[in-house]
Scaffold this motif. Structure first.
Motif: not given
Length: 121
Positions: A7-8, A64-68, A73-76, A101-102
């Protein structure tokens, strides 16, 4: 490559307008949120058409600032989003949340959270 690194790279390539590399990061039947007109676009052709129209009208930049990762399993991804007109005037400057969603190391679905995450930075 893990999801965060994928995603980065996606955001980096989006900001560089590298359409072909971006599409290689997505499933062929990707479902992608249409942030301009609402709803979703589908597949590589839908995303290509959407971004071609978008980039002809506005100049969006996302950092992008933050990933969770959510329980399902969804990446926010919290992103700082600046949208300019083609002359460089700022139309929007805010933080929003993107949801991914990956599947098999590629993006299957992209959504935009309806409400801003936090005030303008």
């Amino acid at each position: 490559m893990d999801n965060t690194e994928l995603l980065r790279q996606l955001y980096e390539r989006f900001n560089a307008r590298d359409m072909e590399l971006l599409l290689k990061m997505m499933q062929l039947d990707v479902m992608w949120a249409n942030g301009m007109e609402g709803g979703h676009v589908y597949g590589h052709d839908g995303v290509r058409s959407y971004w071609t129209r978008q980039w002809a009208m506005i100049d969006p930049h996302v950092e992008p600032i933050a990933f969770s990762t959510n329980a399902n399993g969804t990446v926010a991804v919290e992103v700082h989003q600046t949208v300019r007109d083609l002359k460089g005037s700022v139309l929007s400057d805010k933080t929003v949340r993107h949801l991914f969603q990956l599947e098999d190391g590629l993006i299957k679905r992209f959504d935009i959270q309806a409400e801003p995450v936090s005030p303008k930075r």
